[in-house]
Structures are given as C-alpha cells and as structure tokens.
Write a protein that holds these residues in place. Structure first.
Motif, PDB file in Angstrom:
ATOM      1  N   ALA A  32       0.830  -1.206   0.000  1.00  0.00           N
ATOM      2  CA  ALA A  32       0.000   0.000   0.000  1.00  0.00           C
ATOM      3  C   ALA A  32       0.860   1.250   0.000  1.00  0.00           C
ATOM      4  N   ALA A  33       1.959   1.228   0.719  1.00  0.00           N
ATOM      5  CA  ALA A  33       2.784   2.424   0.854  1.00  0.00           C
ATOM      6  C   ALA A  33       3.943   2.451  -0.127  1.00  0.00           C
ATOM      7  N   GLY A  34       4.232   1.329  -0.794  1.00  0.00           N
ATOM      8  CA  GLY A  34       5.395   1.293  -1.670  1.00  0.00           C
ATOM      9  C   GLY A  34       6.679   1.323  -0.861  1.00  0.00           C
ATOM     10  N   GLY A  35       6.580   1.082   0.444  1.00  0.00           N
ATOM     11  CA  GLY A  35       7.726   1.122   1.331  1.00  0.00           C
ATOM     12  C   GLY A  35       7.969   2.521   1.855  1.00  0.00           C
ATOM     13  N   VAL A  36       8.596   2.598   3.013  1.00  0.00           N
ATOM     14  CA  VAL A  36       8.941   3.876   3.626  1.00  0.00           C
ATOM     15  C   VAL A  36      10.431   3.843   3.930  1.00  0.00           C
ATOM     16  N   VAL A  37      11.143   4.834   3.430  1.00  0.00           N
ATOM     17  CA  VAL A  37      12.571   4.942   3.688  1.00  0.00           C
ATOM     18  C   VAL A  37      12.826   6.345   4.239  1.00  0.00           C
ATOM     19  N   ALA A  38      13.358   6.415   5.447  1.00  0.00           N
ATOM     20  CA  ALA A  38      13.645   7.709   6.079  1.00  0.00           C
ATOM     21  C   ALA A  38      15.143   7.844   6.312  1.00  0.00           C
ATOM     22  N   ASP A  39      15.725   8.890   5.760  1.00  0.00           N
ATOM     23  CA  ASP A  39      17.136   9.182   6.001  1.00  0.00           C
ATOM     24  C   ASP A  39      17.304   9.720   7.419  1.00  0.00           C
ATOM     25  N   ALA A  40      18.530   9.782   7.876  1.00  0.00           N
ATOM     26  CA  ALA A  40      18.827  10.338   9.197  1.00  0.00           C
ATOM     27  C   ALA A  40      18.632  11.853   9.178  1.00  0.00           C
ATOM     28  N   TRP A  41      18.280  12.404  10.329  1.00  0.00           N
ATOM     29  CA  TRP A  41      18.164  13.864  10.460  1.00  0.00           C
ATOM     30  C   TRP A  41      19.555  14.470  10.354  1.00  0.00           C
ATOM     31  N   ALA A  56      16.013  22.558  20.102  1.00  0.00           N
ATOM     32  CA  ALA A  56      15.273  22.491  18.838  1.00  0.00           C
ATOM     33  C   ALA A  56      16.196  22.804  17.660  1.00  0.00           C
ATOM     34  N   THR A  57      17.316  22.099  17.577  1.00  0.00           N
ATOM     35  CA  THR A  57      18.271  22.308  16.490  1.00  0.00           C
ATOM     36  C   THR A  57      17.578  22.121  15.144  1.00  0.00           C
ATOM     37  N   PRO A  58      17.672  23.087  14.232  1.00  0.00           N
ATOM     38  CA  PRO A  58      17.044  22.940  12.918  1.00  0.00           C
ATOM     39  C   PRO A  58      17.699  21.821  12.113  1.00  0.00           C
ATOM     40  N   GLN A  59      16.889  20.871  11.699  1.00  0.00           N
ATOM     41  CA  GLN A  59      17.377  19.709  10.965  1.00  0.00           C
ATOM     42  C   GLN A  59      16.434  19.391   9.816  1.00  0.00           C
ATOM     43  N   ILE A  60      16.967  18.668   8.831  1.00  0.00           N
ATOM     44  CA  ILE A  60      16.149  18.196   7.722  1.00  0.00           C
ATOM     45  C   ILE A  60      16.466  16.730   7.462  1.00  0.00           C
ATOM     46  N   ARG A  61      15.565  16.082   6.747  1.00  0.00           N
ATOM     47  CA  ARG A  61      15.815  14.732   6.251  1.00  0.00           C
ATOM     48  C   ARG A  61      14.936  14.523   5.035  1.00  0.00           C
ATOM     49  N   LEU A  62      15.311  13.506   4.257  1.00  0.00           N
ATOM     50  CA  LEU A  62      14.473  13.082   3.147  1.00  0.00           C
ATOM     51  C   LEU A  62      13.770  11.804   3.579  1.00  0.00           C
ATOM     52  N   ILE A  63      12.500  11.707   3.240  1.00  0.00           N
ATOM     53  CA  ILE A  63      11.728  10.515   3.547  1.00  0.00           C
ATOM     54  C   ILE A  63      10.943  10.141   2.302  1.00  0.00           C
ATOM     55  N   THR A  64      10.992   8.855   1.946  1.00  0.00           N
ATOM     56  CA  THR A  64      10.300   8.377   0.759  1.00  0.00           C
ATOM     57  C   THR A  64       9.140   7.495   1.191  1.00  0.00           C
ATOM     58  N   ILE A  65       7.953   7.858   0.721  1.00  0.00           N
ATOM     59  CA  ILE A  65       6.732   7.114   1.018  1.00  0.00           C
ATOM     60  C   ILE A  65       6.037   6.856  -0.313  1.00  0.00           C
ATOM     61  N   ALA A  66       5.743   5.595  -0.592  1.00  0.00           N
ATOM     62  CA  ALA A  66       5.048   5.226  -1.831  1.00  0.00           C
ATOM     63  C   ALA A  66       5.735   5.836  -3.052  1.00  0.00           C
ATOM     64  N   ASP A  67       7.043   5.706  -3.111  1.00  0.00           N
ATOM     65  CA  ASP A  67       7.852   6.175  -4.240  1.00  0.00           C
ATOM     66  C   ASP A  67       7.828   7.689  -4.446  1.00  0.00           C
ATOM     67  N   THR A  68       7.414   8.452  -3.448  1.00  0.00           N
ATOM     68  CA  THR A  68       7.471   9.905  -3.502  1.00  0.00           C
ATOM     69  C   THR A  68       8.385  10.370  -2.376  1.00  0.00           C
ATOM     70  N   THR A  69       9.371  11.199  -2.710  1.00  0.00           N
ATOM     71  CA  THR A  69      10.324  11.674  -1.719  1.00  0.00           C
ATOM     72  C   THR A  69       9.923  13.066  -1.241  1.00  0.00           C
ATOM     73  N   PHE A  70       9.963  13.241   0.078  1.00  0.00           N
ATOM     74  CA  PHE A  70       9.603  14.492   0.724  1.00  0.00           C
ATOM     75  C   PHE A  70      10.791  15.025   1.508  1.00  0.00           C
TER      76      PHE A  70
END
Length: 149
Positions: A32-41, A56-70
């Motif tokens: 259903a989700a196409g897998g979830v892959v979350a990179d480290a912060w 509250a150190t400002p951080q980002i990461r990439l997370i892929t859900i159902a073949d869409t990266t956010f």
C-alpha cells in the motif's frame, strides 16, 4: 420523487471512498505504501545572526513514502528578520532540482503567524514574509514537509 443535492452528493462521494478504502484495507502495508525509507536527520548550516532555539536544532531529512520523496524539517530558530532572508544552507550533497516551498509558523505579528520556507536549487534556505513593519523573530520548522524534486 424529490432528491436534495446533499444526499445526491453524499452518494456520489461515498462510492469512490468506499472502493479506495477497500483497496487499501486489502493491501499489505508495504504494498500500500510502496515502502517507507527515512534518512537520518541532518543539521542545517545556519547563517550568522540566526540562532537555534534550545533543544530544537534545525534539521532536515528526506523521507520516501510510496515512491514519492519528501523533505521534512524540524526545530526552530530565533532571528531578527526585516526582509526576505537566507537563514541556512542544506548540508553538502542535498540539492533539490527545483524550488521546495512550505509554510512555517512564526511569531504572530499584526495577525500574521506564518511565513514561507523555501529551498532553492543551490540549497539555500530562505524565509519570506518579513518587513520592517512586521519583523520575524522566530520560525518553527516542525510543520515543514514538501515534495522533494
């Protein structure tokens, strides 16, 4: 026979929702989700005059859900912005192929409590919406999530 618009609209919307829900319920989570892959912060590289709020150190990461990266962000900064200002740079190796934009909460000033968080193709993070009559004194990133291109 008389039908009101609300019941017709409700019936029209119920069928597609029921079909979609049935498909999702029957699918396995990975399918259903196409897998979830979350990179480290990873910490943002802040510009001079921009300070991370305690805990509250400002951080980002990439997370892929159902073949869409956010792009997801978290943390908060204290600042004194009187114009659209570059506040940070993405860590090395993270460069979008197009602009990434999201709304972020900020200090409430004159009834305005959100600003635009934008990452350009060079990896610069800019906050938009401040001016001398309506300065931004803090920005919180926990609600920032946008499609990464």
């Amino acid at each position: 026979m008389s039908q009101n618009r609300r019941s017709i609209l409700g019936a029209a919307l119920a069928l597609p929702a029921a079909v979609a829900a049935g498909s999702l319920l029957a699918a396995t989570p990975a399918a259903a989700a196409g897998g979830v892959v979350a990179d480290a912060w990873t910490d943002l590289v802040l510009e001079p005059g921009i300070t991370a709020q305690a805990g509250a150190t400002p951080q980002i990461r990439l997370i892929t859900i159902a073949d869409t990266t956010f792009l997801q962000a978290r943390g908060a900064v204290t600042c004194s912005l009187n114009a659209d200002t570059k506040i940070a740079t993405l860590p090395a190796g993270l460069k979008p192929t197009w602009y990434v934009r999201a709304a972020a909460p900020r200090n409430n000033s004159q009834g305005i409590n959100a600003c635009r968080f934008e990452v350009n193709t060079a990896g610069s993070v800019t906050i938009y919406g401040a001016n001398t009559g309506n300065p931004i004194t803090w920005v919180q990133f926990d609600s920032v999530q946008a499609i990464w291109r």
